[in-house]
Design a protein around this motif. Structure first.
Motif, PDB file in Angstrom:
ATOM      1  N   VAL A 156       0.855  -1.192   0.000  1.00  0.00           N
ATOM      2  CA  VAL A 156       0.000   0.000   0.000  1.00  0.00           C
ATOM      3  C   VAL A 156       0.891   1.242   0.000  1.00  0.00           C
ATOM      4  N   GLU A 157       0.581   2.193  -0.870  1.00  0.00           N
ATOM      5  CA  GLU A 157       1.346   3.428  -0.956  1.00  0.00           C
ATOM      6  C   GLU A 157       0.416   4.630  -0.998  1.00  0.00           C
ATOM      7  N   ALA A 158       0.891   5.738  -0.501  1.00  0.00           N
ATOM      8  CA  ALA A 158       0.116   6.981  -0.528  1.00  0.00           C
ATOM      9  C   ALA A 158       1.067   8.137  -0.803  1.00  0.00           C
ATOM     10  N   GLY A 159       0.559   9.178  -1.427  1.00  0.00           N
ATOM     11  CA  GLY A 159       1.401  10.325  -1.732  1.00  0.00           C
ATOM     12  C   GLY A 159       0.598  11.600  -1.848  1.00  0.00           C
ATOM     13  N   VAL A 160       1.281  12.718  -1.674  1.00  0.00           N
ATOM     14  CA  VAL A 160       0.663  14.021  -1.834  1.00  0.00           C
ATOM     15  C   VAL A 160       1.703  14.973  -2.413  1.00  0.00           C
ATOM     16  N   LYS A 201       5.614  10.945   0.033  1.00  0.00           N
ATOM     17  CA  LYS A 201       4.955   9.674  -0.248  1.00  0.00           C
ATOM     18  C   LYS A 201       5.349   8.648   0.802  1.00  0.00           C
ATOM     19  N   LEU A 202       4.367   7.839   1.156  1.00  0.00           N
ATOM     20  CA  LEU A 202       4.554   6.737   2.090  1.00  0.00           C
ATOM     21  C   LEU A 202       4.582   5.440   1.289  1.00  0.00           C
ATOM     22  N   GLN A 203       5.676   4.703   1.374  1.00  0.00           N
ATOM     23  CA  GLN A 203       5.818   3.449   0.662  1.00  0.00           C
ATOM     24  C   GLN A 203       5.708   2.281   1.633  1.00  0.00           C
ATOM     25  N   ASN A 204       5.093   1.194   1.169  1.00  0.00           N
ATOM     26  CA  ASN A 204       4.867   0.013   2.008  1.00  0.00           C
ATOM     27  C   ASN A 204       4.247   0.434   3.339  1.00  0.00           C
TER      28      ASN A 204
END
Length: 684
Positions: free
Chosen positions: A629-633, A649-652
């Motif tokens: 799961v990844e998230a970014g802004v 961004k947040l990875q793993n």
């Protein structure tokens, strides 16, 4: 296979003939319609075609998407693209895997010319092409041997930058980028500057990067040792490139020079007592010349000449002392002439030559010194018949390997082998509607085994094995191995590949679907022999007939101008014709991403699932599936005349433990754990 090709050819011919009655009107409609399909030029196509004009599947990563995906290596940058995985020997030495094929079958080029490194000689060798200062990265999935030679039988990745300018910039343009990642305290800084005056343009870029050992989720080896770090995965990297061009109304000529210095550790599994491990120290110097002449009032649209000379060396250190050293000097020349006739015929003809002097020095060398020369003539032609565009091409290549002091159980000797290779292809693009296309391509491509696939005979630290080339008879009696070279064993690979694709835009939904089937005769692969030599597992390149087939799909729904949802999936099944599976082939993958874009900021949330791989080759172990799961802004600042974008961004995100089935060291090298990446890009 050939029957299927004949049927496909017949179908396309019937479609073309059925459109002739209204071809003129349909062609006019197709050209004037407001097409919503992707209109990005593909430099690697030879004819500078756009994505919508390509019969074969292609992906172009550029702009904000490239900035968001850029990672420490080309493999890590592209691993989320449809049909592309990575063979992961740690984040630095991570090569792309296209449709289950990698190594000597996937050609990575820089502005259309080979990188000149030795990354295809071993999975622990990094690719010297850099994504940080690239303008776009093009991925041609499937055989691309016509323009790039037998080393592109699985696909081509073209890293495009402005190192040799082809146009005079209207104003000075400078880009600064920086990023920091928490998993390895990885920090980097890069810049690129373009400017020009009168008829001259110049470019300079560079980057520095340094990182420690990567944090990973807690994992344990068979001996009970555990770790939360991927030991010996540190890296340091410095790059500087300069280039300049003289640009006239009818063409240009330019020259560039680049230097790369890289050091990185070879990852190791957890050990009870950590010691400094092996590492690689790499240097590369590269000079390139590019030129183009565009005649006026001639059927010849352009004539180009490109030359690149690459001087590469790297040493593998153990206990602080150099062990094996790899040296490579490569000279590449490509000349082309593009024509266009009044009746919509156009095409390209050319010559492509490669001269390479490869040496391996030290006590742990596993391949002999080898000179590899190749010379080729190629052509590619296309013509539109109303709503159907047809293309066809061919290439004849002569390649030779001259091996020096080739050793086996009988002694040492020199050896020269030649391969005559012929490849051809046919493709069609059918405009079903202005925004909907059906594509078909068929190719028959030949590849000569690489020098390491032919002549390897020794301990290869990179694969942690005793590696033996395809050109040897091997026997094992009472634990004593007998290895005798037989030049008659090696044969050229021949791939018969067919692609069927659909790309279209339905209101706010865009789709891209590809089915492929690839039959490869004399497929060379590294197989586990089931015994040891010199306390290392014995592996040998073997040749058998293989079949690879699969599917790639992506669907995007633009819900509103601000909201978009994208779904992707790909899978490949790789079998030997006589039974069994090929080793180190990625499993299926499914992914979903939600993206939001407002005036000054945007965000993404994505999920990718990698399935369990239990289609196993002999002596191969299964690899569990996992989900990332990844998230970014990202935020865009309006700061006077400057363009500034900051991103995070947040990875793993869930810190999931994942192992890569296509990796030679999968049990010892899990993927990085949860990390936060912060960065900015300033343009002025």
């Amino acid at each position: 296979m050939f029957r299927l090709a004949k049927i496909s050819f017949a179908v396309v011919t019937v479609l073309a003939q059925s459109q002739l009655a209204y071809a003129e009107n349909a062609e006019t409609a197709a050209l004037t319609a407001d097409s919503k399909l992707e209109r990005i030029e593909v430099r690697a196509s030879g004819l500078k075609r756009e994505v919508v004009e390509m019969a074969g599947p292609v992906t172009v990563l550029s702009g904000e998407e490239l900035l968001r995906r850029t990672d420490i290596s080309i493999g890590e940058t592209l691993k989320y693209e449809v049909g592309v995985h990575a063979n992961y020997y740690g984040p630095v030495a991570s090569r792309p895997v296209i449709r289950g094929l990698d190594g000597a079958r996937v050609q990575v080029v820089h502005n259309g010319m080979s990188t000149g490194d030795v990354s295809r000689e071993g999975p622990d060798h990094t690719i010297t092409a850099d994504a940080v200062t690239a303008q776009q990265i093009e991925v041609l999935r499937g055989p691309a041997t016509l323009l790039y030679g037998s080393g592109a039988i699985g696909g081509v990745i073209n890293v495009v930058d402005n190192r040799i300018p082809q146009q005079i910039p209207q104003q000075s343009d400078t880009i600064l980028q920086s990023r920091f990642g928490t998993a390895a305290s990885d920090r980097s800084l890069s810049f690129a500057h373009d400017n020009g005056a009168e008829q001259f343009a110049w470019h300079i870029d560079g980057n520095v990067r340094k990182g420690n050992d990567y944090k990973v989720p807690l994992y344990q080896n068979d001996d009970g040792d555990s770790s939360k770090r991927l030991q010996n995965s540190w890296s340091e990297h410095q790059v500087l490139n300069i280039g300049s061009s003289y640009i006239a109304e009818q063409g240009f000529i330019g020259l560039s020079y680049g230097v790369i210095k890289t050091e990185y550790g070879l990852p190791e599994g957890p050990t009870a007592e950590y010691e400094a491990g092996e590492y690689i120290k790499l240097n590369q110097r590269r000079v390139a010349l590019a030129s183009e002449y565009r005649p006026v009032g001639s059927l010849w649209q352009s004539i180009t000449a490109d030359i690149a000379f690459t001087d590469y060396d790297h040493a593998e250190f153990e206990d602080g002392e150099p062990g094996t050293e790899f040296l490579s000097e490569a000279l590449e020349l490509r000349t082309t002439a593009t024509y266009e006739l009044a009746d919509s015929w156009r095409g390209i003809v050319g010559y492509h030559g490669n001269l390479r002097d490869y040496q391996a020095l030290g006590d742990e060398t596993f391949t002999p010194n080898t000179d590899t020369d190749s010379h080729a003539l190629f052509m590619l032609h296309e013509k539109r018949f109303g709503v159907v565009k047809l293309e066809f091409g061919s290439r004849y290549e002569q390649l030779s390997h001259q091996a020096y002091a080739l050793e086996d159980s009988l002694g040492s000797r020199d050896l020269k082998q030649k391969f005559n290779l012929f490849s051809w292809s046919f493709g069609a693009v059918y405009d079903v509607q202005p925004n909907q296309q059906l594509t078909l391509s068929y190719s028959q491509a030949q590849r000569a085994p690489a020098a390491n696939e032919l002549y390897a005979n020794g301990i290869h630290i990179g694969t942690r094995s005793y590696e033996i080339g395809v050109g040897y008879d091997v026997s094992n009696t009472n634990g004593v191995a007998q290895i005798i070279h037989n030049p008659n064993l090696a044969k050229a690979e021949q791939a018969n590949n067919i692609d069927l694709g659909w790309r279209g835009q339905f209101a706010n939904i865009s789709t891209n679907i590809n089915l492929f089937y690839n039959q490869i005769d004399n497929y060379a692969f590294l197989a586990n022999l089931g015994f040891e030599i010199a306390d290392f597992a014995a592996y040998q390149y073997q040749q058998q007939n293989a079949r690879l087939h699969g599917m790639e799909a992506s669907i995007s729904w633009q819900i509103t101008p601000e909201h978009q949802v994208t779904l992707i999936g790909d899978t490949v099944v790789a079998r030997l014709r006589d039974g069994g599976y090929l080793p180190r082939v990625p499993s299926y993958r499914l992914g979903a991403e939600y993206a939001y874009r407002a005036d000054s900021w945007g965000g993404q949330l994505g999920l990718t699932h990698y399935g369990k791989q239990d289609r196993l080759a002999e002596n191969e172990t299964a690899t569990a599936g996992y989900t990332v799961v990844e998230a970014g802004v990202n935020y865009y600042f309006d700061w006077q005349q400057y363009e500034l974008m900051a991103f995070a961004k947040l990875q793993n995100l869930t810190n999931r433990l994942g192992f890569v089935h296509s990796s030679f060291i999968k049990e010892d090298a899990p993927l990085p754990g949860r990390q936060l990446v912060l960065g900015f890009r300033l343009n002025f």
